[in-house]
Design a protein around this motif. Sequence first.
Motif, PDB file in Angstrom:
ATOM      1  N   MET A  37      12.391 -54.667  14.475  1.00  0.00           N
ATOM      2  CA  MET A  37      12.765 -53.319  14.867  1.00  0.00           C
ATOM      3  C   MET A  37      14.085 -52.907  14.234  1.00  0.00           C
ATOM      4  O   MET A  37      15.033 -53.690  14.173  1.00  0.00           O
ATOM      5  CB  MET A  37      12.879 -53.208  16.400  1.00  0.00           C
ATOM      6  N   ASP A  38      14.141 -51.665  13.771  1.00  0.00           N
ATOM      7  CA  ASP A  38      15.366 -51.051  13.280  1.00  0.00           C
ATOM      8  C   ASP A  38      15.761 -49.986  14.297  1.00  0.00           C
ATOM      9  O   ASP A  38      15.143 -48.925  14.381  1.00  0.00           O
ATOM     10  CB  ASP A  38      15.123 -50.425  11.902  1.00  0.00           C
ATOM     11  N   LEU A  39      16.786 -50.271  15.100  1.00  0.00           N
ATOM     12  CA  LEU A  39      17.167 -49.419  16.224  1.00  0.00           C
ATOM     13  C   LEU A  39      18.419 -48.622  15.905  1.00  0.00           C
ATOM     14  O   LEU A  39      19.432 -49.181  15.478  1.00  0.00           O
ATOM     15  CB  LEU A  39      17.409 -50.281  17.471  1.00  0.00           C
ATOM     16  N   THR A  40      18.354 -47.299  16.109  1.00  0.00           N
ATOM     17  CA  THR A  40      19.525 -46.433  15.966  1.00  0.00           C
ATOM     18  C   THR A  40      19.691 -45.629  17.246  1.00  0.00           C
ATOM     19  O   THR A  40      18.740 -45.454  18.025  1.00  0.00           O
ATOM     20  CB  THR A  40      19.400 -45.494  14.757  1.00  0.00           C
ATOM     21  N   PHE A  41      20.903 -45.106  17.439  1.00  0.00           N
ATOM     22  CA  PHE A  41      21.222 -44.453  18.714  1.00  0.00           C
ATOM     23  C   PHE A  41      22.253 -43.365  18.485  1.00  0.00           C
ATOM     24  O   PHE A  41      23.165 -43.518  17.664  1.00  0.00           O
ATOM     25  CB  PHE A  41      21.782 -45.506  19.685  1.00  0.00           C
ATOM     26  N   ASP A  42      22.116 -42.255  19.197  1.00  0.00           N
ATOM     27  CA  ASP A  42      23.200 -41.274  19.221  1.00  0.00           C
ATOM     28  C   ASP A  42      23.283 -40.657  20.613  1.00  0.00           C
ATOM     29  O   ASP A  42      22.291 -40.588  21.345  1.00  0.00           O
ATOM     30  CB  ASP A  42      23.010 -40.191  18.147  1.00  0.00           C
ATOM     31  N   ASN A  43      24.472 -40.239  20.960  1.00  0.00           N
ATOM     32  CA  ASN A  43      24.738 -39.717  22.296  1.00  0.00           C
ATOM     33  C   ASN A  43      25.601 -38.473  22.197  1.00  0.00           C
ATOM     34  O   ASN A  43      26.556 -38.430  21.421  1.00  0.00           O
ATOM     35  CB  ASN A  43      25.457 -40.788  23.137  1.00  0.00           C
ATOM     36  N   SER A  44      25.262 -37.452  22.965  1.00  0.00           N
ATOM     37  CA  SER A  44      26.072 -36.242  23.030  1.00  0.00           C
ATOM     38  C   SER A  44      26.311 -35.894  24.489  1.00  0.00           C
ATOM     39  O   SER A  44      25.492 -36.191  25.361  1.00  0.00           O
ATOM     40  CB  SER A  44      25.388 -35.077  22.305  1.00  0.00           C
ATOM     41  N   GLY A  45      27.425 -35.265  24.752  1.00  0.00           N
ATOM     42  CA  GLY A  45      27.778 -34.934  26.122  1.00  0.00           C
ATOM     43  C   GLY A  45      28.569 -36.051  26.765  1.00  0.00           C
ATOM     44  O   GLY A  45      28.401 -37.224  26.440  1.00  0.00           O
ATOM     45  N   THR A  46      29.425 -35.685  27.674  1.00  0.00           N
ATOM     46  CA  THR A  46      30.300 -36.670  28.321  1.00  0.00           C
ATOM     47  C   THR A  46      30.055 -36.763  29.822  1.00  0.00           C
ATOM     48  O   THR A  46      30.810 -37.417  30.529  1.00  0.00           O
ATOM     49  CB  THR A  46      31.773 -36.302  28.086  1.00  0.00           C
ATOM     50  N   GLY A  47      29.001 -36.113  30.304  1.00  0.00           N
ATOM     51  CA  GLY A  47      28.748 -36.125  31.734  1.00  0.00           C
ATOM     52  C   GLY A  47      28.314 -37.490  32.230  1.00  0.00           C
ATOM     53  O   GLY A  47      27.582 -38.211  31.554  1.00  0.00           O
ATOM     54  N   ASN A  48      28.795 -37.867  33.417  1.00  0.00           N
ATOM     55  CA  ASN A  48      28.382 -39.107  34.065  1.00  0.00           C
ATOM     56  C   ASN A  48      27.382 -38.782  35.171  1.00  0.00           C
ATOM     57  O   ASN A  48      27.452 -37.717  35.789  1.00  0.00           O
ATOM     58  CB  ASN A  48      29.582 -39.842  34.647  1.00  0.00           C
ATOM     59  N   ILE A  49      26.440 -39.695  35.433  1.00  0.00           N
ATOM     60  CA  ILE A  49      25.369 -39.396  36.368  1.00  0.00           C
ATOM     61  C   ILE A  49      25.296 -40.444  37.474  1.00  0.00           C
ATOM     62  O   ILE A  49      25.933 -41.495  37.407  1.00  0.00           O
ATOM     63  CB  ILE A  49      24.012 -39.301  35.642  1.00  0.00           C
ATOM     64  N   ASP A  50      24.495 -40.131  38.476  1.00  0.00           N
ATOM     65  CA  ASP A  50      24.263 -41.038  39.595  1.00  0.00           C
ATOM     66  C   ASP A  50      23.694 -42.356  39.064  1.00  0.00           C
ATOM     67  O   ASP A  50      22.792 -42.356  38.225  1.00  0.00           O
ATOM     68  CB  ASP A  50      23.270 -40.378  40.560  1.00  0.00           C
TER      69      ASP A  50
END
Length: 227
Positions: free
Chosen positions: A101-114
Motif C-alpha cells: 500500500m502507498d498511503l497519503t494523507f491530508d488534513n484541513s481545519g483545526t476543529g477538535n471533536i468529541d
Amino acid sequence: MSISIEHGAVGLAEADHQMANNLASLNGAIRLQRGAIGESGKTFTSDQVCVLLDDISARLEVTARLHKSLALSENGNRVNLGDFLREISEMIGTLVPQGKMDLTFDNSGTGNIDPRHALHAALIAAELVANACKYAHPSGLIVKVHIHSETNDDGSFVVEVTDDGVGFPENFDPSTDGGLGFQLMRALANGLNAKLQFEHDSLGVCARLVKPRHLAPYTTKLGGNLG
C-alpha cells in the motif's frame, strides 16, 4: 488544595465515563461480528479465524490509541481528528504486507471533536483502508490510498478514503450490500447521525463520511451515548 482535588476527581470521572462509552461501542462492534458469524453457519479455517482476530485486535488498538491521545492532549475532552486518523491509518498500514500500500494523507481545519465521534470515524476509516488493501487490486498491484480529513469548530467533519483499485463488482450497492465490514460501517455511521457515501468506477472507490453540525443528543445502537 481542596478545589484542585475536586477538579482532579471530576477529570478522572469524566475519563472513566469516556472509556466506558468507548468500550461499549467497541463491544457492540464485536457482538455484531459474532452475530453475523453465528448466523452464517459457516465453518472457518484457521487462517480465517486469524483474520477475524486481527480485525478485533486492530479495533482494540484504535480504542487504546484514542485514550492515549486524550491522556496526552491539553484538552482531554476533545480530539484532533486529523492527527488521530493519520496515526490510525499508519497503524493499519503496518498490518499489511510491506510494499502492498502507498498511503497519503491530508488534513484541513483545526476543529477538535468529541472523542466518541473520533472513535467511530477512525473505526470506519480503518475498515475502509483494510478493504482497499484486500480488494482494490486482486492482481496484487500496490494500492494507492489517500485519506482526507476536514474538521470544523462546530463539531462537523468530513473524512474521505479513496483508492485506485478496480471498484466494486457489477450491481454492488454499498448502501445495502456487503458483508460484516459494510454492516459495521453503516451501523457506526448511523450511530453518528452521519452519512456514509460511496462513489466508484473502474478507476477506484471514494468513500465519504459526512458528519453535520451536532444539534441534539442521540444514542448509537452499538452502545454508549454519543451526545
